[in-house]
Design a protein around this motif. Structure first.
Motif, PDB file in Angstrom:
ATOM      1  N   ASN A 195      31.959  62.309   4.492  1.00 34.05           N
ATOM      2  CA  ASN A 195      33.235  62.076   5.580  1.00 34.05           C
ATOM      3  C   ASN A 195      34.341  63.168   5.011  1.00 34.05           C
ATOM      4  N   THR A 196      33.628  64.405   4.242  1.00 32.11           N
ATOM      5  CA  THR A 196      34.706  65.269   3.834  1.00 32.11           C
ATOM      6  C   THR A 196      34.721  66.418   5.076  1.00 32.11           C
ATOM      7  N   ASN A 197      36.059  66.895   4.904  1.00 30.42           N
ATOM      8  CA  ASN A 197      36.201  68.164   6.125  1.00 30.42           C
ATOM      9  C   ASN A 197      36.419  69.244   5.554  1.00 30.42           C
ATOM     10  N   THR A 198      36.622  69.291   4.235  1.00 35.09           N
ATOM     11  CA  THR A 198      36.853  70.653   3.712  1.00 35.09           C
ATOM     12  C   THR A 198      36.045  71.059   2.544  1.00 35.09           C
ATOM     13  N   ILE A 199      35.753  71.948   2.136  1.00 27.38           N
ATOM     14  CA  ILE A 199      34.901  72.690   0.947  1.00 27.38           C
ATOM     15  C   ILE A 199      35.797  72.003  -0.239  1.00 27.38           C
ATOM     16  N   GLU A 200      36.913  72.161  -0.301  1.00 33.66           N
ATOM     17  CA  GLU A 200      37.959  71.490  -1.530  1.00 33.66           C
ATOM     18  C   GLU A 200      37.627  70.057  -1.770  1.00 33.66           C
ATOM     19  N   GLU A 201      37.604  69.268  -0.574  1.00 31.03           N
ATOM     20  CA  GLU A 201      37.166  67.972  -0.953  1.00 31.03           C
ATOM     21  C   GLU A 201      36.033  67.619  -1.375  1.00 31.03           C
ATOM     22  N   ALA A 202      34.731  68.415  -0.860  1.00 30.70           N
ATOM     23  CA  ALA A 202      33.542  68.274  -1.563  1.00 30.70           C
ATOM     24  C   ALA A 202      33.354  68.596  -2.822  1.00 30.70           C
ATOM     25  N   ARG A 203      34.148  69.598  -3.309  1.00 31.13           N
ATOM     26  CA  ARG A 203      34.124  70.059  -4.681  1.00 31.13           C
ATOM     27  C   ARG A 203      34.786  68.920  -5.666  1.00 31.13           C
ATOM     28  N   LEU A 204      35.685  68.377  -5.056  1.00 35.50           N
ATOM     29  CA  LEU A 204      36.541  67.476  -5.855  1.00 35.50           C
ATOM     30  C   LEU A 204      35.764  66.092  -6.067  1.00 35.50           C
ATOM     31  N   ILE A 205      34.946  65.676  -5.085  1.00 34.75           N
ATOM     32  CA  ILE A 205      34.074  64.532  -4.959  1.00 34.75           C
ATOM     33  C   ILE A 205      32.981  64.841  -5.845  1.00 34.75           C
ATOM     34  N   ILE A 206      32.537  65.874  -5.880  1.00 32.02           N
ATOM     35  CA  ILE A 206      31.116  66.377  -6.623  1.00 32.02           C
ATOM     36  C   ILE A 206      31.572  66.231  -8.102  1.00 32.02           C
ATOM     37  N   ASN A 207      32.494  66.874  -8.538  1.00 36.63           N
ATOM     38  CA  ASN A 207      32.965  67.195  -9.765  1.00 36.63           C
ATOM     39  C   ASN A 207      33.415  65.716 -10.497  1.00 36.63           C
ATOM     40  N   ASP A 208      34.297  64.819  -9.641  1.00 34.99           N
ATOM     41  CA  ASP A 208      34.489  63.336  -9.905  1.00 34.99           C
ATOM     42  C   ASP A 208      33.252  62.637 -10.293  1.00 34.99           C
ATOM     43  N   ASN A 209      32.164  62.868  -9.431  1.00 37.46           N
ATOM     44  CA  ASN A 209      31.134  62.183  -9.779  1.00 37.46           C
ATOM     45  C   ASN A 209      29.797  62.634 -10.640  1.00 37.46           C
ATOM     46  N   LEU A 210      30.098  63.689 -11.207  1.00 42.17           N
ATOM     47  CA  LEU A 210      28.829  64.389 -11.930  1.00 42.17           C
ATOM     48  C   LEU A 210      28.529  63.366 -13.143  1.00 42.17           C
ATOM     49  N   ASP A 211      29.321  62.665 -13.588  1.00 44.41           N
ATOM     50  CA  ASP A 211      28.622  61.696 -14.494  1.00 44.41           C
ATOM     51  C   ASP A 211      27.652  60.659 -14.112  1.00 44.41           C
ATOM     52  N   SER A 212      28.143  60.195 -12.943  1.00 43.94           N
ATOM     53  CA  SER A 212      27.497  59.189 -12.208  1.00 43.94           C
ATOM     54  C   SER A 212      26.014  59.885 -11.806  1.00 43.94           C
ATOM     55  N   ILE A 213      25.963  61.032 -11.152  1.00 39.63           N
ATOM     56  CA  ILE A 213      24.859  61.710 -10.775  1.00 39.63           C
ATOM     57  C   ILE A 213      24.018  62.008 -12.071  1.00 39.63           C
ATOM     58  N   ASP A 214      24.458  62.251 -13.303  1.00 42.71           N
ATOM     59  CA  ASP A 214      23.906  62.700 -14.214  1.00 42.71           C
ATOM     60  C   ASP A 214      23.097  61.215 -14.820  1.00 42.71           C
ATOM     61  N   ALA A 215      24.022  59.992 -14.612  1.00 45.46           N
ATOM     62  CA  ALA A 215      23.271  58.865 -15.006  1.00 45.46           C
ATOM     63  C   ALA A 215      22.022  58.228 -14.441  1.00 45.46           C
ATOM     64  N   ASN A 216      22.113  58.610 -12.859  1.00 43.40           N
ATOM     65  CA  ASN A 216      21.271  58.189 -11.771  1.00 43.40           C
ATOM     66  C   ASN A 216      19.924  59.169 -12.331  1.00 43.40           C
ATOM     67  N   ILE A 217      20.038  60.442 -12.461  1.00 39.16           N
ATOM     68  CA  ILE A 217      18.987  61.268 -12.739  1.00 39.16           C
ATOM     69  C   ILE A 217      18.282  60.854 -13.905  1.00 39.16           C
ATOM     70  N   LYS A 218      18.968  60.415 -14.991  1.00 41.15           N
ATOM     71  CA  LYS A 218      18.596  60.040 -16.325  1.00 41.15           C
ATOM     72  C   LYS A 218      17.818  58.595 -15.775  1.00 41.15           C
ATOM     73  N   ASN A 219      18.448  57.887 -15.154  1.00 36.61           N
ATOM     74  CA  ASN A 219      17.703  56.645 -14.797  1.00 36.61           C
ATOM     75  C   ASN A 219      16.174  57.008 -14.160  1.00 36.61           C
ATOM     76  N   ILE A 220      16.202  57.737 -13.233  1.00 36.59           N
ATOM     77  CA  ILE A 220      14.911  58.108 -12.569  1.00 36.59           C
ATOM     78  C   ILE A 220      13.876  58.697 -13.730  1.00 36.59           C
ATOM     79  N   LEU A 221      14.510  59.617 -14.635  1.00 37.24           N
ATOM     80  CA  LEU A 221      13.544  60.197 -15.630  1.00 37.24           C
ATOM     81  C   LEU A 221      13.183  59.021 -16.717  1.00 37.24           C
ATOM     82  N   ASN A 222      14.101  58.175 -16.974  1.00 40.75           N
ATOM     83  CA  ASN A 222      13.498  57.143 -17.959  1.00 40.75           C
ATOM     84  C   ASN A 222      12.615  56.171 -17.262  1.00 40.75           C
ATOM     85  N   ASN A 223      12.745  55.716 -16.122  1.00 39.60           N
ATOM     86  CA  ASN A 223      11.905  54.831 -15.140  1.00 39.60           C
ATOM     87  C   ASN A 223      10.384  55.575 -15.085  1.00 39.60           C
ATOM     88  N   ASN A 224      10.357  57.011 -15.146  1.00 41.11           N
ATOM     89  CA  ASN A 224       9.158  57.583 -15.133  1.00 41.11           C
ATOM     90  C   ASN A 224       8.600  58.153 -16.440  1.00 41.11           C
TER      91      ASN A 224
END
Length: 141
Positions: free
Chosen positions: A36-65
């Motif tokens: 739902n982002t309309n600008t690259i600035e919004e997308a950047r902010l959302i990605i930066n704000d969610n890097l910890d969550s992205i990292d945790a989810n990737i870590k879970n995938i790796l641990n589960n495998n």
């Protein structure tokens, strides 16, 4: 544009399977974050704000495998080699991107454009074209 790239440790079936699982997660969940982002600035902010969550989810995938190798997540300016896909050549260079590197990162990578989102197309019959390329091809025939 913001690109997304997942580079597996190698091209063995196990590493490719892990890459595919991470790719599927990123396509679905990160797309949901930015859809739902309309600008690259919004997308950047959302990605930066969610890097910890992205990292945790990737870590879970790796641990589960039981994935034994380290991984890196880098959001910023990352190198992409030249790639030709369906007749269109994407130039090498440094691009704003979210890159996940697994192990030695020597396998064939997956990449797409995260913003504006061009990742979520699973229809193998879809062919992307470039209007500019079509015009140039017509001029120089």
């Amino acid at each position: 544009a913001i690109r997304l790239r997942v580079i597996p440790n190698s091209n063995n079936p196990y590493d490719i399977s892990i890459k595919e699982q991470i790719k599927t997660y990123l396509e679905k969940d990160v797309y949901t974050l930015t859809k739902n982002t309309n600008t690259i600035e919004e997308a950047r902010l959302i990605i930066n704000d969610n890097l910890d969550s992205i990292d945790a989810n990737i870590k879970n995938i790796l641990n589960n495998n039981d994935y034994p190798l380290p991984y890196k997540i880098n959001y910023g300016s990352n190198y992409f080699p030249e790639k030709t896909y369906q007749g269109i050549t994407y130039k090498e260079g440094y691009y704003e991107s979210l890159v996940i590197s697994l192990g030695d990162a020597k396998g064939d990578n997956f990449w797409c454009v995260l913003f504006p989102n061009l990742c979520i197309v699973n229809d193998k019959d879809v062919e992307y074209t470039s209007l500019v390329k079509e015009i140039i091809d017509k001029i120089f025939k």
